[in-house]
Scaffold this motif. Structure first.
Motif, PDB file in Angstrom:
ATOM      1  N   VAL A  85       0.863  -1.174   0.000  1.00 40.60           N
ATOM      2  CA  VAL A  85       0.000   0.000   0.000  1.00 40.60           C
ATOM      3  C   VAL A  85       0.902   1.227   0.000  1.00 40.60           C
ATOM      4  O   VAL A  85       1.793   1.342   0.830  1.00 40.60           O
ATOM      5  CB  VAL A  85      -0.921   0.006   1.237  1.00 40.60           C
ATOM      6  CG1 VAL A  85      -1.820   1.230   1.228  1.00 40.60           C
ATOM      7  CG2 VAL A  85      -1.747  -1.272   1.262  1.00 40.60           C
ATOM      8  N   PHE A  86       0.677   2.122  -0.927  1.00 42.48           N
ATOM      9  CA  PHE A  86       1.643   3.192  -1.157  1.00 42.48           C
ATOM     10  C   PHE A  86       2.011   3.942   0.111  1.00 42.48           C
ATOM     11  O   PHE A  86       3.184   4.147   0.396  1.00 42.48           O
ATOM     12  CB  PHE A  86       1.090   4.168  -2.198  1.00 42.48           C
ATOM     13  CG  PHE A  86       1.018   3.563  -3.574  1.00 42.48           C
ATOM     14  CD1 PHE A  86       0.028   3.973  -4.440  1.00 42.48           C
ATOM     15  CD2 PHE A  86       1.911   2.604  -3.991  1.00 42.48           C
ATOM     16  CE1 PHE A  86      -0.056   3.448  -5.718  1.00 42.48           C
ATOM     17  CE2 PHE A  86       1.831   2.068  -5.241  1.00 42.48           C
ATOM     18  CZ  PHE A  86       0.836   2.475  -6.120  1.00 42.48           C
ATOM     19  N   GLN A  95       4.106  16.938   6.031  1.00 37.39           N
ATOM     20  CA  GLN A  95       5.511  16.727   6.379  1.00 37.39           C
ATOM     21  C   GLN A  95       6.379  16.817   5.134  1.00 37.39           C
ATOM     22  O   GLN A  95       6.021  16.328   4.071  1.00 37.39           O
ATOM     23  CB  GLN A  95       5.679  15.360   7.055  1.00 37.39           C
ATOM     24  CG  GLN A  95       7.137  15.014   7.405  1.00 37.39           C
ATOM     25  CD  GLN A  95       7.217  13.712   8.177  1.00 37.39           C
ATOM     26  OE1 GLN A  95       6.610  13.567   9.218  1.00 37.39           O
ATOM     27  NE2 GLN A  95       7.955  12.762   7.631  1.00 37.39           N
ATOM     28  N   VAL A  96       7.559  17.459   5.278  1.00 35.65           N
ATOM     29  CA  VAL A  96       8.494  17.550   4.162  1.00 35.65           C
ATOM     30  C   VAL A  96       9.118  16.187   3.918  1.00 35.65           C
ATOM     31  O   VAL A  96       9.508  15.485   4.852  1.00 35.65           O
ATOM     32  CB  VAL A  96       9.595  18.586   4.459  1.00 35.65           C
ATOM     33  CG1 VAL A  96      10.607  18.644   3.322  1.00 35.65           C
ATOM     34  CG2 VAL A  96       8.968  19.954   4.665  1.00 35.65           C
ATOM     35  N   ALA A  97       9.217  15.785   2.655  1.00 37.74           N
ATOM     36  CA  ALA A  97       9.782  14.491   2.311  1.00 37.74           C
ATOM     37  C   ALA A  97      11.227  14.390   2.804  1.00 37.74           C
ATOM     38  O   ALA A  97      11.949  15.379   2.882  1.00 37.74           O
ATOM     39  CB  ALA A  97       9.740  14.276   0.801  1.00 37.74           C
ATOM     40  N   ALA A  98      11.644  13.139   3.125  1.00 42.86           N
ATOM     41  CA  ALA A  98      12.973  12.937   3.692  1.00 42.86           C
ATOM     42  C   ALA A  98      14.065  13.404   2.741  1.00 42.86           C
ATOM     43  O   ALA A  98      15.097  13.928   3.168  1.00 42.86           O
ATOM     44  CB  ALA A  98      13.164  11.464   4.044  1.00 42.86           C
ATOM     45  N   TYR A 129      10.947   4.646   3.503  1.00 47.75           N
ATOM     46  CA  TYR A 129      12.144   5.150   2.847  1.00 47.75           C
ATOM     47  C   TYR A 129      13.261   4.104   2.875  1.00 47.75           C
ATOM     48  O   TYR A 129      14.015   3.942   1.918  1.00 47.75           O
ATOM     49  CB  TYR A 129      12.619   6.436   3.541  1.00 47.75           C
ATOM     50  CG  TYR A 129      11.768   7.633   3.248  1.00 47.75           C
ATOM     51  CD1 TYR A 129      10.867   8.111   4.204  1.00 47.75           C
ATOM     52  CD2 TYR A 129      11.837   8.285   2.027  1.00 47.75           C
ATOM     53  CE1 TYR A 129      10.067   9.211   3.945  1.00 47.75           C
ATOM     54  CE2 TYR A 129      11.039   9.396   1.760  1.00 47.75           C
ATOM     55  CZ  TYR A 129      10.156   9.842   2.729  1.00 47.75           C
ATOM     56  OH  TYR A 129       9.380  10.932   2.454  1.00 47.75           O
ATOM     57  N   GLY A 130      13.368   3.386   3.995  1.00 47.54           N
ATOM     58  CA  GLY A 130      14.406   2.376   4.105  1.00 47.54           C
ATOM     59  C   GLY A 130      14.208   1.216   3.160  1.00 47.54           C
ATOM     60  O   GLY A 130      15.161   0.529   2.786  1.00 47.54           O
ATOM     61  N   ASP A 182      10.212   5.335   8.282  1.00 44.94           N
ATOM     62  CA  ASP A 182       9.219   6.396   8.090  1.00 44.94           C
ATOM     63  C   ASP A 182       8.436   6.146   6.800  1.00 44.94           C
ATOM     64  O   ASP A 182       9.028   5.872   5.749  1.00 44.94           O
ATOM     65  CB  ASP A 182       9.914   7.754   8.021  1.00 44.94           C
ATOM     66  CG  ASP A 182       8.925   8.889   8.200  1.00 44.94           C
ATOM     67  OD1 ASP A 182       9.336  10.042   7.951  1.00 44.94           O
ATOM     68  OD2 ASP A 182       7.777   8.631   8.564  1.00 44.94           O
ATOM     69  N   SER A 183       7.103   6.245   6.889  1.00 44.54           N
ATOM     70  CA  SER A 183       6.276   6.065   5.693  1.00 44.54           C
ATOM     71  C   SER A 183       6.477   7.230   4.740  1.00 44.54           C
ATOM     72  O   SER A 183       6.758   8.344   5.151  1.00 44.54           O
ATOM     73  CB  SER A 183       4.798   5.947   6.085  1.00 44.54           C
ATOM     74  OG  SER A 183       4.589   4.783   6.855  1.00 44.54           O
TER      75      SER A 183
END
Length: 814
Positions: free
Chosen positions: A687-688, A717-720, A693-694, A709-710
């Motif tokens: 599921v998207f 939230q700012v993307a990693a 990130y990992g 982190d999803s």
């Protein structure tokens, strides 16, 4: 202290006494410097430091800089020191208000001078107001780290006043100084040894073009003039000095009506019973009509006018909301009876335009009287014997006027004393300059330039604030095109409202254009104009329609709304409580054809999977690749209680699926046949918004917190992988951010069939999910395009600048 000595003090105690001669000179200038330049010799090094001082004529003069000392020989030292008067201490104190050095302040000369006095006394006690103008019309100043000294010049220049700092007493009035009964003539025993004439670096003209401000003017004013203008230039002294053209602009003079609030209905409604025209009938300029308060608790603030009632003369205005959430007006700061106000952004009646032109003419005449001749100054060498005999020591003061007469120089008039200087050892040996115009020293010119720069900065701040207001209007969908007067053209009639019917009986219908809230009634029937919000038939600004009864013949297309207790959605019906649904799907394309779902609970997707309690789903859906993890081709699915797939039957492929952990019970006498190609397959569908990130980039994000982190479950939230700022030189970046993970985007038909980018879109192979700046950039660019369209079409700004677009985008962002 002897006549030829000065005592240098520190904290009241004398630390050195030095002999002085004619090289120690006192200098004073009108609205300028007040200092003593001391030059003397000593036989030892003096223990001097900044803030050491001397007393001269009862006033304190202090050292502000490191002292200059030159060793002449083994036992002789030469000092050159400047002792500054108290006016220079004003440079050491910043203008502050409520703990801030950057702020706007609106006030009269007395209020502004009081602000400076409070600031000065917070650091150096003893400052006081000696005299101050009683001008009641306030002005707004934008302070940003200025000293009290610089601010004093700016205040005086804005209000056209003069100032005098005598010790720690400050005067700020229309004219400081007095006309002294002193007559100086050229010749022995008459007061002047030597006199000369010199030009003053200040322009003059004999043909003056005068202009006013550029607000509240009608279209095509004087054939397209953008500000108040006169019929012809004003000529003065042309016969004496020939024709020399000049121009002056009185920016604050434009058609305006400064009046008084006579009653207050609420924080947002005020009444002016003397208002002599209907605002609704006047044309509105770009930016909308605004009310600007000139006094009271809202002094200096301007608010967008939201409505006007001509029968009660009530003005309704909006609020100002800062980025911190602070709002004006509020319970503490609001309009009161007696407050003065003016209107801007509105084309004023012709009588006001004519009155403004006359005021510009009056100001131009006054200006020309002072600037229609070559300004000159007269350096004077005054006879010290005359000064002593007439008892004039200490009485010739910059700012005062004295009578000067010289036949050879062609002068016989009272002139202002611009500056004087004399050695402390002989105060009767005066050299001075008198002039018919105020002269500014280089220091004062710099201060005036700082003030002008401050005006330009204030204009930039105004642009930013206007951008913020535009952004608020966009985000609140409160775009106003208000108070247009009736215009009848070949194809349209523009007006505030049309009403048809019998108003006395209240049985009318109409079209309303005088309000612009989201729930404003635009069309109505069956009630009066005043009761239109309760009319049996009405259509609101936001598209909502109300009807007590309706007979509809024809096709109804509803993408939202309600039928009985069921809410209409894109995929079916859901009841008010969200615990029951009916979903019906029709063929969309060659991949997605038919789906029917009934259930109790909320479905996770359009097949009815994952309901909270129970669901029955019947499907006929083609899968893109025929993989077994796609929905059943033709089958029945039943979910109960746990929100998981309990039982599914694929009729075409003959597959039967049970929930994980289910038991298969075969009753006695029943047969179970399993083919040789039987294979248990388990596959977890991603599921998207649960992708990590990992998982995607294990090398870039190997450890917590980013590893787990999803990637798409937190829209705010700012993307990693996105920059968070600040920059290396500490600038705050980025200015704006836009969505950039798992954004649904179009898919090129030229790429490989198995290329699904960030994730496939099962409903159509023409789309897939993408991420990064490839997605964020077009979203930001599209937002700017919409803002530009709004500014051009609604606000009528022909060519919005990049700065305005950027400011509106930043101020309007979430």
């Amino acid at each position: 202290m002897s006549q030829f000595q000065i005592n240098i003090k520190r904290a009241g105690a004398t630390i050195a006494t030095v002999e002085i001669d004619q090289n120690t000179v006192y200098t004073s200038e009108f609205m300028g410097t007040d200092q003593i330049n001391a030059s003397f010799l000593t036989n030892s090094i003096l223990p001097l430091q900044v803030q050491d001082y001397i007393i001269f004529n009862g006033k304190k003069y202090s050292i502000k800089d490191a002292t200059q000392c030159e060793q002449i020989d083994s036992g002789t030292f030469k000092y050159d020191i400047i002792f500054y008067g108290e006016i220079f201490a004003m440079y050491d104190v910043l203008v502050m208000h409520l703990g801030r050095t950057s702020f706007s302040y609106t006030g009269t000369p007395l209020e502004l001078l009081g602000l400076l006095i409070d600031c000065l006394n917070s650091e150096q006690t003893g400052w006081a107001i000696a005299d101050c103008s009683l001008i009641s019309e306030p002005q707004t100043f934008n302070f940003d780290g200025q000293s009290c000294r610089t601010a004093l010049t700016a205040i005086a220049d804005t209000f056209k006043l003069e100032y005098l700092v005598n010790g720690k007493n400050i005067s700020l009035s229309e004219k400081v100084g007095t006309a002294q009964n002193i007559n100086l003539k050229y010749g022995r025993g008459k007061g002047l040894f030597k006199a000369s004439r010199q030009n003053v670096d200040q322009g003059f003209a004999t043909v003056w073009y005068g202009y006013g401000g550029n607000q509240n003017l009608p279209n095509n004013y004087r054939g397209g003039m953008d500000r108040i203008a006169l019929d012809a230039p004003l000529t003065m002294n042309v016969d004496l000095y020939g024709r020399k053209q000049g121009t002056v602009t009185f920016e604050d003079e434009f058609p305006q009506r400064t009046a008084t609030i006579t009653a207050v209905n609420s924080m947002y409604e005020v009444i002016d019973s003397s208002l002599d025209f209907d605002i609704n009938l006047q044309q509105i300029n770009d930016g909308g009509a605004k009310i600007v308060f000139k006094s009271g608790e809202l002094s200096g603030q301007q608010f967008v006018i939201k409505g006007y009632n001509p029968s009660t003369k009530t003005i309704r205005f909006g609020i100002i909301k800062e980025s911190t959430g602070y709002e004006l007006p509020n319970a503490t700061f609001q309009a009161k009876v007696g407050d003065k106000y003016t209107l801007i952004g509105i084309v004023m009646p012709q009588t006001y335009v004519a009155a403004s032109e006359q005021r510009v003419m009056d100001l131009l005449v006054d200006h020309a009287k002072k600037n229609s001749f070559p300004p000159v100054a007269f350096p004077l060498d005054i006879d010290e014997k005359y000064i002593r005999e007439m008892g004039l020591i200490g009485k010739i003061i910059p700012g005062d006027s004295i009578h000067v007469s010289s036949d050879s120089l062609g002068v016989d008039a009272y002139l202002r004393i611009q500056s004087i200087s004399f050695p402390l050892v002989n105060p009767a040996s005066i050299q001075g300059v008198v002039s018919d115009t105020i002269q500014y020293t280089q220091q004062e010119r710099i201060i005036k330039e700082v003030k002008q720069n401050g005006k330009e900065t204030a204009n930039s701040v105004a642009v930013a604030l206007y951008a913020k207001q535009v952004a608020d209007e966009i985000s609140n969908a409160a775009i106003m095109e208000q108070f247009k007067r009736t215009y009848i053209g070949d194809r349209a009639i523009l007006t505030g409202a049309f009403v048809a019917g019998n108003p006395d009986a209240g049985e009318v219908a109409g079209i309303n254009g005088t309000e612009n809230e989201s729930d404003s009634v635009r069309f109505w029937a069956g009630s009066s104009f005043e009761d239109k919000n309760e009319a049996p038939f009405r259509v609101q600004q936001d598209g909502k329609m109300f009807a007590t009864d309706a007979i509809i013949k024809g096709v109804i297309e509803a993408l939202s709304g309600k039928i009985a207790n069921f809410i209409i959605g894109n995929e079916g019906l859901t009841n008010d409580d969200g615990n029951a649904f009916i979903a019906l799907k029709k063929a969309v394309d060659d991949l997605h054809q038919i789906s029917i779902a009934l259930g109790i609970g909320i479905p996770v997707d359009y097949w009815g999977w994952g309901t909270a309690n129970a669901a029955l789903s019947i499907n006929n859906t083609l899968s893109p690749d025929g993989s077994p993890d796609s929905p059943p081709n033709i089958g029945i699915q039943i979910d109960v209680a746990n929100g998981a797939q309990n039982f599914a039957l694929d009729i075409i492929r003959g597959n039967v699926a049970f929930r994980s952990g289910s038991n298969i019970v075969i009753q006695e006498g029943a047969n179970l046949r399993v083919g040789l190609d039987f294979e248990a397959q388990v596959k977890v569908k991603g599921v998207f918004n649960n992708d990590k990130y990992g998982t995607w980039w294990p090398r870039d994000y190997p450890v917590a917190p980013f590893a787990a982190d999803s990637m798409a479950d937190k829209p705010s939230q700012v993307a990693a992988f996105s920059s968070r700022g600040p920059t290396r030189d500490n600038r705050i970046k980025p200015d704006v951010v836009a969505p950039g993970t798992f954004v649904l985007s179009t898919r090129s038909s030229m790429i490989a069939s198995n290329n699904t980018a960030w994730g496939a879109f099962p409903a159509s192979r023409q789309y897939f999910h993408m991420g990064g700046t490839s997605m964020a950039t077009p979203l930001a660019a599209g937002s700017v395009a919409l803002i530009r369209e709004y500014l051009r079409t609604i606000q009528k700004i022909k060519d919005p600048t990049a700065a305005l677009l950027k400011a509106a985008l930043i101020a309007g962002a979430k």
